[in-house]
Enzyme design. Structure first.
Site, PDB file in Angstrom:
ATOM      1  N   ASP A   1     -13.059  27.221  46.554  1.00  0.00           N
ATOM      2  CA  ASP A   1     -14.004  26.402  45.778  1.00  0.00           C
ATOM      3  C   ASP A   1     -15.395  26.897  46.194  1.00  0.00           C
ATOM      4  OD1 ASP A   1     -15.350  24.519  44.313  1.00  0.00           O
ATOM      5  OD2 ASP A   1     -14.742  22.799  45.528  1.00  0.00           O
TER       6      ASP A   1
ATOM      7  N   GLY B   1      -9.369  34.356  60.316  1.00  0.00           N
ATOM      8  CA  GLY B   1     -10.320  34.877  61.295  1.00  0.00           C
ATOM      9  C   GLY B   1      -9.712  35.896  62.241  1.00  0.00           C
TER      10      GLY B   1
ATOM     11  N   ASP C   1     -10.892  39.325  61.402  1.00  0.00           N
ATOM     12  CA  ASP C   1     -12.282  39.510  61.817  1.00  0.00           C
ATOM     13  C   ASP C   1     -12.376  39.722  63.324  1.00  0.00           C
ATOM     14  OD1 ASP C   1     -12.950  39.021  59.139  1.00  0.00           O
ATOM     15  OD2 ASP C   1     -13.105  36.866  59.503  1.00  0.00           O
TER      16      ASP C   1
ATOM     17  N   GLY D   1       1.886  48.215  62.593  1.00  0.00           N
ATOM     18  CA  GLY D   1       1.070  48.902  63.570  1.00  0.00           C
ATOM     19  C   GLY D   1      -0.369  49.001  63.111  1.00  0.00           C
TER      20      GLY D   1
ATOM     21  N   ASP E   1     -12.005  29.760  62.268  1.00  0.00           N
ATOM     22  CA  ASP E   1     -12.149  31.167  61.928  1.00  0.00           C
ATOM     23  C   ASP E   1     -12.812  31.944  63.064  1.00  0.00           C
ATOM     24  OD1 ASP E   1     -11.714  29.837  59.348  1.00  0.00           O
ATOM     25  OD2 ASP E   1     -12.130  31.809  58.509  1.00  0.00           O
TER      26      ASP E   1
END
Lengths: 316, 316, 316, 316, 316, 316
Positions: free
Chosen positions: E108, E259, E262, E235, E297
């Site tokens: 959203d 997350g 990241d 891997g 995250d």
């Protein structure tokens, strides 16, 4: 221009609070919130867009990190905090207490590294590059070392032309009124703005009378620019360069009390930094009310909330 | 006999509320409750064994399903809800606010499919097979399309001999008083029972005076069968076919406020459906008090609770 | 010296409570707390360092174990509890109710083994090796068997020179006033200290008048050493060997009400055990206030808390 | 066309579950979820857009209302539920058990009004205006009255040409294998689709062998159109008009187990209603897996989720 | 020396997550955590004592403040974030999904002010006073404006001699593979280190083969210093100035997935900043595993945790 | 007959645990559970109907009371606990750690009064009126005073003919292997049953080899009646009067690990008290598995659960 608007130092603490409706003697969960009177003041001012720094000695533990995150999150500069590889965090347990049960606080704050600070611990050139330096009686109360460091900080700030703000904040669990007076009184002629409740004026400085009387007597005896005295629900009293003034206090419901006094000090200093302590006390009364509405010693506030209307209607 | 006692249409919303003791700026959890002024009225009446239907446009998402379940659970007929394959749910965030902090509402309700409804969206033959059709100023306020649809619904109901109930419910975050008046005033001669608070009477219809005065003036000017006006804690005022009456309002603690006004309207309409608006206002005062005791916009009530004694003793 | 200061018997219960802000008709979680009027009195006194025992019949289920742990945790002697291999626990569901919604209690306590107790169930030689034996009208109300057992216990205690304490505690959901009177009245001449609220005095014993009047009439008619009568927020009344006395009652916020009455009785009996019922009522007023501050029927208290100051300041 | 795709009747229950990481003997909170094998099947099918009705006898209490809301929320027609002014809800307590602790269920379901149902309790003309009528061994197991009513329902459905689905679902805590066989066996020639686990085939019907063998033997002996047999993690077996088929079962993590079997039955019947039991078993395997991922006996599912891929990658 | 080690910009988001064991269609609570791929990378590196800055456009709302606090708490410099007086926060709802139910994400995030950024929005002189500038395909995917700004940033950084790191991070819900390629490919010759999963290599850049093949092909075609490719549990593959290397991936339990990718990128860049991407991938594998162990995250990590042993014994 | 089956003494602790999915560095809540290796053993045996007593020095604070209630609730005799008016509770913070993050324990247990115990602290006549006296290396590790007191207890028990059980339980955070050996080795000839893991055998006593080898070597060198050695997931090894035996260990999911080792010891001693250590190890393997399924150091178990089947089926 100074780097900071306000700098301060004090002990970092973790509060562990019993949930409403339970008792410490039976509870299975505790709410964890960082605490520290001086950090709270710096944190409140940072949210009001003031440049503040807080110095301390904090162990390199997860609890130490928890403390750091809390105040960094609102923008306090923590670069002066010394992180020690070892040592314990100061703790305190709190049972909030529903009326008529008063809040019950159990300190577990002995044996910390902060208690061993000396005037050499911090970089005063950097820390006193500020418009105001703020100290409290709580830090002076901990040990002879901390008392000596508070004394040094006040004298050094005064020497450099930095304004000193002192919050007496007497805690009977930490020292005696006599010891408090002997440590704090020599500093008073270097203090620009003093926070001292009527009760502390009576207990520590041997004054007598109602709030306005004690408030006026403090200024008369020690000659501060500004003295601000709270007196529980009876009112807040000011005397100083802006005259003498009484502020009524409105009793409000309490979700979480600790830190409300620090928010009052922070709000007042926000005005002081604009050379208007009287406006500051108004800010302080608002921020201390806000402090009671949410958990944690650090009050969360936005600049816009300094002017909140207080009426709420019942239906619609 | 009509299929329904009351039908209505409006936007489906999801409310996301900060837990007591936290702030939206720091919180980690939000309470999720479906909302919608018209749905709340239909939901309250369904629990009181009235046959009600609520129409809307709701996306085929899990949030849409969450909304549907809330009102279907109490027996509202949702067969007139159009499910769209795409689109977002209207949201609003709320920080309840402990005194003196007022509740803080942040709307995030733009860009929904409901804003594009037209008179062609719903099946009026089915939806107006009802004794009463209920509309609110909230729906009229959203867009020109929704305003046009409210106008159509009122006119069409009137044409078919269906009684029209209108709740002005002015929301300054949605439209201006001028726009509200220009949209709603043309409908008023087709309205049988009007809900309009004293404040809305002043702001939207330019009336003046205390609650009873504004209440009477509304009836005088527009000629409704019944006008019901709330005026915060001052009272509720009625004028209409059953005469003029003042109802005192009792302030009560608030666990969760939103929806209390809708519960008042729903309770009043419960009486209206029995041709006794004065009894209905009594119901409404009870259901709106009950509304404040539990979370969610939809008030949960049983028929038996319309007559709850209100004394509670302290010891034993 | 007796083995116990106080012994008692009664039914073991589990309370299932709806969280604040929800309703039983919609809730997803219930708070589970053990309960039982007589166990609560024994549990309070155990925390005040009195030697107490509680007897009952409790199934060998996990819910039974949950009950046992609650009262054993504070030091009540549970060695007289009969554990049955089968049978259900008495339950009650509670919706606390925010003002103006009163608390709503739904009993689910039929069909338990405790209802079948007889004078042969317990070892009276051991159980009556006590200074005081405590019984309540609740236990007498359950079945003819339990009524017979209460009667036996009172008579047997009296015969052995054990002081009898009786709490009338009339519950309209369990028996009629007529039945209560017919069961309890024959026991009254063997009772040393009676707890009977003004309302129960009126309903069960046909007395009339305000609190002090009913309180005095009870003593006059039945000749107890001590009569203690609560009358909601109006006050607590004493008449007896220590004269006649009125105690004001201070309304306080309520986190959880059930068990507060039992804590009042427990606190009063703490004074009675020191031959000072008047001091005991002071204890009872404190413990009953404490009872309201935390969840559960059993009040958690330490001896030091019998003397708690009740002022709390707002700022600092 | 029939009014319903599937109708059923059974007992309404409330499950009270211990939170993960706690035990019933020490816990302070219980999760409350409505339950009932037949209601679960009707609720699953309603979410898949089938028209289903569930009949029962439910007290007019808040717990009863809690049950009603749960299944009405997903669209089950509850208009055939008889609400009695009195009576208790069937309860069961569950400690989920972490491996190796198996789940521990304690029934508290005696003394309910549902146990007294007779063939006269329900309106069969309305309830059997359906394509399929579903009954379970659980309902047949409760009392002679419920057994008689199940028998009546099966015969009456058969007489009217309504297909009968039977889930044996043997519960050793409710009846003996012998009693189960004596009640169920006479009905089997009227059953179109039978659900019977390998274990129940062995215990109740005296069969022997592995899953496919027992599954085939059931069909051979009683001549059903379709027989579906689960055998724990070993597989699911089908024999019937669509031939014989083995479905592998994939072990998955369990958040909450109860109701998973009902979801399997519901999914399978979704296929059966389209004349494709083999596809239905695929649906059932999916819905039963979904059942394990969230709390509550009723599985929440959307039609789109009948075709969920099952791979999840670890990184990104 | 540069002011920063790494700077980046991207959209600020709030994630609203369904609690384990519930579904969005039925839940009453959502977990609120700030999010944003670029902010996560900056936040991870800040905890490893790197000087990082994150730029964005964030509304001056409480949700905006919530985002700011999350990343400021770990030391990310947010002074480049533009606060707009109006506008909505990008949101996304997530149902974590227990196996076999995959996580279900509902965006959203339309209609935000960030979508309107241009090369003029940020102060590039300050933001590119850094050793590395990091951009992602997510930001490039949002609008033509954001794509244009990413292009400008990469070119400007390259022009100033700042190393560019690019994470392709293709999201099919935001753009098509064709659009992704047309925007990103022109930038690749200015990129020093590329993160591109095997799957994204196939989908966006039309490559074929297993992980090592795609990884090598990316470097061959575009000539990066370093290419890092994940391939789910198969891997992680590296080719570049440090040769070619395969890193096995160990499947671990997942408490909260978003997350983790990241954190892998952040850990890898931690090594890259020390000129050792191979060591960085080891860091990244650790931080991405840690990411899965706690909510949010943003991964919380201390420098010491880069070397955590992974064995845990069962008994003692 | 002795008053007790087993007595023991050790430090009382409070554990503060981070909730799953959070980290200590960011968490807002901690789970509070009492702890103490010796108390856990006494508490487990008490639930198995053994008469046990635990001695310690515990401050008269609410945290002290919290500890007392935990173990009194299951029936441990705490009458030998010395309550001091002052002093702090030993604390430890724990981040449970999801795989691959190991649990992270931070001790905060210095400066307690228990560290100052001497042989004069406890009433040995009463405490050694027991069949078995149990001591651990943890208590011996704290200070020279505690080491001296453990030595005294073992010698005094031996002198009085009381069997001694010793759990080496080496903790590297409390002492060195050398110090452990110098304190414990002189006691070994008075020990009847020794618990010593393979790893502790290697580290503290300089042994070598796999589990059975170290286990046998311990018995050979010191001549105990029974030696029990755990070796992580590899197995449990016994050698002694009942021969030599290997017990396989089954890895199980972990909800909460601390206390599992103590439960193994407690279960084994349950068998030892019946002169069957081999059966006891079976009990211990079960109780230690149960320990992992619920929160808290104290394992909650009923006698009936010593024989729990461990299969759980997936579907039905």
């Amino acid at each position: 221009m100074s780097t900071y608007d306000l700098t301060t130092f004090g002990e970092a603490q973790i509060r562990l609070t019993v949930p409403k409706g339970d008792r410490l003697a039976t509870c299975r969960e505790l709410r964890l919130t960082p605490a520290g009177s001086e950090a709270n003041v710096a944190g409140l001012l940072a949210q009001l867009q003031r440049r503040t720094a807080f110095a301390s000695v904090v162990p390199k533990t997860d609890l130490g990190l928890r403390f750091m995150g809390e105040y960094r999150q609102v923008g306090v500069d923590l670069s002066h905090v010394i992180r020690t590889p070892e040592g314990r965090m100061a703790l305190y347990f709190m049972e909030p207490g529903e009326f008529p049960l008063p809040a019950k606080v159990t300190y577990d704050r002995l044996y910390t590294k902060f208690r061993e600070i000396t005037p050499d611990t911090f970089d005063w050139d950097a820390l006193l590059d500020t418009r105001v330096h703020f100290v409290t009686g709580i830090t002076a109360a901990l040990t002879e070392d901390t008392a000596r460091t508070v004394t040094f900080a006040v004298e050094e700030a005064y020497r450099r032309g930095v304004k000193v703000a002192l919050d007496v904040n007497f805690r009977a669990m930490l020292w005696t009124p006599e010891r408090a007076r002997s440590v704090l009184e020599p500093l008073l002629d270097k203090v620009s703005i003093l926070f001292c409740s009527r009760l502390d004026g009576v207990k520590v400085f041997g004054l007598e009378g109602d709030g306005p009387t004690v408030n006026a007597a403090l200024r008369e005896r020690y000659g501060f620019d500004h003295v601000v005295s709270t007196d529980s629900v009876n009112g807040v009293y000011y005397s100083g360069l802006q005259g003498a003034k009484v502020f009524p206090v409105q009793p409000v419901p309490v979700v979480d009390r600790p830190g409300a006094g620090d928010s009052f000090v922070g709000g007042t200093l926000h005005g002081y930094l604009d050379d208007d302590v009287v406006a500051g006390i108004d800010y302080g009364l608002r921020t201390s009310k806000l402090a009671l509405t949410h958990h944690g010693d650090l009050t969360h506030v936005t600049p816009g909330e300094l002017a909140i209307p207080t009426t709420t209607d019942i239906l619609r």
